[in-house]
Motif scaffolding. Structure first.
Motif, PDB file in Angstrom:
ATOM      1  N   SER A 178       0.825  -1.221   0.000  1.00  8.81           N
ATOM      2  CA  SER A 178       0.000   0.000   0.000  1.00  8.81           C
ATOM      3  C   SER A 178       0.856   1.266   0.000  1.00  8.81           C
ATOM      4  O   SER A 178       0.415   2.327  -0.428  1.00  8.81           O
TER       5      SER A 178
ATOM      6  N   ASN B 276       2.342   1.115  -4.089  1.00  4.66           N
ATOM      7  CA  ASN B 276       1.483   1.081  -5.270  1.00  4.66           C
ATOM      8  C   ASN B 276       0.113   1.661  -4.916  1.00  4.66           C
ATOM      9  O   ASN B 276      -0.718   1.008  -4.289  1.00  4.66           O
TER      10      ASN B 276
ATOM     11  N   ASN C   5      -2.342   2.156  -6.658  1.00  7.24           N
ATOM     12  CA  ASN C   5      -3.493   1.548  -7.342  1.00  7.24           C
ATOM     13  C   ASN C   5      -3.921   0.232  -6.707  1.00  7.24           C
ATOM     14  O   ASN C   5      -4.893  -0.379  -7.148  1.00  7.24           O
ATOM     15  N   ALA C   6      -3.176  -0.228  -5.715  1.00  9.30           N
ATOM     16  CA  ALA C   6      -3.480  -1.552  -5.157  1.00  9.30           C
ATOM     17  C   ALA C   6      -4.680  -1.526  -4.198  1.00  9.30           C
ATOM     18  O   ALA C   6      -5.387  -2.528  -4.071  1.00  9.30           O
TER      19      ALA C   6
ATOM     20  N   ASN D  77      -7.087  -4.189  -5.479  1.00  5.96           N
ATOM     21  CA  ASN D  77      -6.930  -4.593  -6.874  1.00  5.96           C
ATOM     22  C   ASN D  77      -5.849  -5.685  -6.867  1.00  5.96           C
ATOM     23  O   ASN D  77      -4.654  -5.391  -6.750  1.00  5.96           O
TER      24      ASN D  77
ATOM     25  N   ASP E 276      -4.620  -7.687  -9.049  1.00  4.13           N
ATOM     26  CA  ASP E 276      -3.604  -7.717 -10.118  1.00  4.13           C
ATOM     27  C   ASP E 276      -2.460  -6.753  -9.786  1.00  4.13           C
ATOM     28  O   ASP E 276      -1.289  -7.074  -9.969  1.00  4.13           O
ATOM     29  N   GLU E 277      -2.830  -5.565  -9.301  1.00  4.08           N
ATOM     30  CA  GLU E 277      -1.789  -4.595  -8.911  1.00  4.08           C
ATOM     31  C   GLU E 277      -0.958  -5.129  -7.733  1.00  4.08           C
ATOM     32  O   GLU E 277       0.252  -4.933  -7.663  1.00  4.08           O
ATOM     33  N   TYR E 278      -1.633  -5.798  -6.823  1.00 10.97           N
ATOM     34  CA  TYR E 278      -0.943  -6.378  -5.652  1.00 10.97           C
ATOM     35  C   TYR E 278       0.124  -7.371  -6.100  1.00 10.97           C
ATOM     36  O   TYR E 278       1.290  -7.281  -5.724  1.00 10.97           O
TER      37      TYR E 278
ATOM     38  N   LYS F 154       1.396  -7.740  -9.010  1.00 11.02           N
ATOM     39  CA  LYS F 154       2.418  -7.091  -9.849  1.00 11.02           C
ATOM     40  C   LYS F 154       3.554  -6.561  -8.961  1.00 11.02           C
ATOM     41  O   LYS F 154       4.728  -6.821  -9.207  1.00 11.02           O
ATOM     42  N   THR F 155       3.183  -5.859  -7.900  1.00  9.61           N
ATOM     43  CA  THR F 155       4.214  -5.289  -7.017  1.00  9.61           C
ATOM     44  C   THR F 155       4.976  -6.399  -6.295  1.00  9.61           C
ATOM     45  O   THR F 155       6.206  -6.350  -6.185  1.00  9.61           O
TER      46      THR F 155
ATOM     47  N   GLU G  61       7.358  -8.082  -8.807  1.00 16.01           N
ATOM     48  CA  GLU G  61       8.494  -7.206  -9.158  1.00 16.01           C
ATOM     49  C   GLU G  61       9.607  -7.324  -8.112  1.00 16.01           C
ATOM     50  O   GLU G  61      10.786  -7.256  -8.441  1.00 16.01           O
TER      51      GLU G  61
END
Ligand code: BDR
Ligand code: CA
Length: 306
Positions: free
Chosen positions: A246, A249, A251-252, A290, A292-294, A296-297, A300
């Motif tokens: 959080s 990102n 957007n998460a 979200n 997908d955003e979670y 993704k981070t 990474e």
């Protein structure tokens, strides 16, 4: 870029491990210290696990200390059903020699915060150490920019109908933190239960093929099995990295301002986070994730742990 200073108090813990991993590998964060609490396992075991993790991440220079051995007034309560006898069952760490002489996690937290104005304190276990630190030296509140916690729920708990594990274990500590008058950010079960380590997540992680993904896959296989056997879940919820994600990102998660208080009774409501929109607000509460955003981070950062 100025890095955001953070301190993490945790009880690793399969999910805590990846909050630590992301904090260690993020270029946006400066992890200044770690303390461990009694929670998923005893404080000795969570300390050993945090020590192994920091070494595995090549961050043995980050100050680490063991916190209070039990909640402030209640009996300890641990969770071997999910995290195993070690607290981090499923991964064999190499032997790392411990040269640290830091012995008190509450004092490490106080010292680190008093030297670093604007620091964010992240908790991913029962809030015992932070609660005790605030009681012992309330001046730390002048330096804390925000307390970011995994804990509580706007809906149901996981250990009792009313309460989530981290708050249930030490409601008095959580009560001190929620009344402290500093900004709070709560990532509770209402969002973290949607972040599931599905077969698809595991197969994507396997393809990353780094030391980080190896740790993730091995720990999550045991975590998922235990979540299935104990809670009947098909895939385990990866709660704790929500705190750090959080911060990285935006957007998460979606947050709403709420007034949150803690039930400190000795009834079946103990440990409930009572959330409502009545003023005064004391907490940003995550209400949507979200996923997908979670992931993704998280992925990474698994990539960076080579
Ligand atoms: C929380 O409890 C622990 O088992 C996890 O590490 C997480 O912090 C979820 O209720
Ligand atoms: Ca935890």
């Amino acid at each position: 870029m100025v890095k955001q200073k953070i301190f993490i108090d945790c009880d690793p813990g399969h999910d805590d491990a990846f909050a630590l991993l992301i904090a260690c590998y993020s270029e946006k964060l400066d992890l200044l210290g770690v303390s461990t609490c009694s929670g998923n396992q005893t404080v000795d075991k969570t300390y050993r696990n945090a020590f192994n993790l920091l070494n595995y991440f090549n961050k043995s220079d980050i100050p680490l200390a063991k916190g209070n051995p039990s909640p402030i007034i209640r009996e300890s309560r641990i969770c071997p059903e999910i995290h195993g006898e070690t607290g981090l069952d499923g991964f064999e760490f190499p032997f790392y020699e411990n040269k640290s002489n830091l012995s008190n996690g509450v004092d490490l937290l106080i010292d680190t915060v008093n030297k670093n104005k604007g620091i964010i304190v992240v908790t991913t276990g029962p809030m015992t150490n932070l609660g005790l630190a605030i009681k012992k030296d309330p001046r730390i509140l002048n330096n804390i920019k925000e307390i970011v916690l995994m804990g509580g729920s706007t809906t149901e708990g996981n250990i009792t109908k009313a309460a989530e594990f981290n708050i249930l274990v030490d409601p008095e500590a959580a009560d001190i933190c929620f009344k402290a008058g500093v900004p709070l950010r709560m990532l509770g079960l209402n969002v973290t239960r949607q972040i599931l380590v599905t077969k698809d997540v595991l197969s994507k992680a396997k393809k990353i093929d780094t030391r980080g993904s190896d740790l993730f896959v091995k720990l999550m296989e045991v975590f998922n099995k235990n979540q299935h056997d104990f809670f009947g879940l098909e895939a385990g919820p990866l709660h704790d990295p929500a705190t750090i994600i959080s911060l990285l990102n935006e957007n998460a998660f979606v947050f709403e301002d709420m007034n949150v208080s803690i039930d400190t009774s000795f009834t079946d409501q103990a440990g409930k986070t009572i959330c409502n929109k009545a003023q005064p607000y004391n907490c940003k509460v995550a209400v949507k994730v979200n996923v997908d955003e979670y992931w993704k981070t998280l992925f990474e950062h698994l990539e960076k742990c080579i």
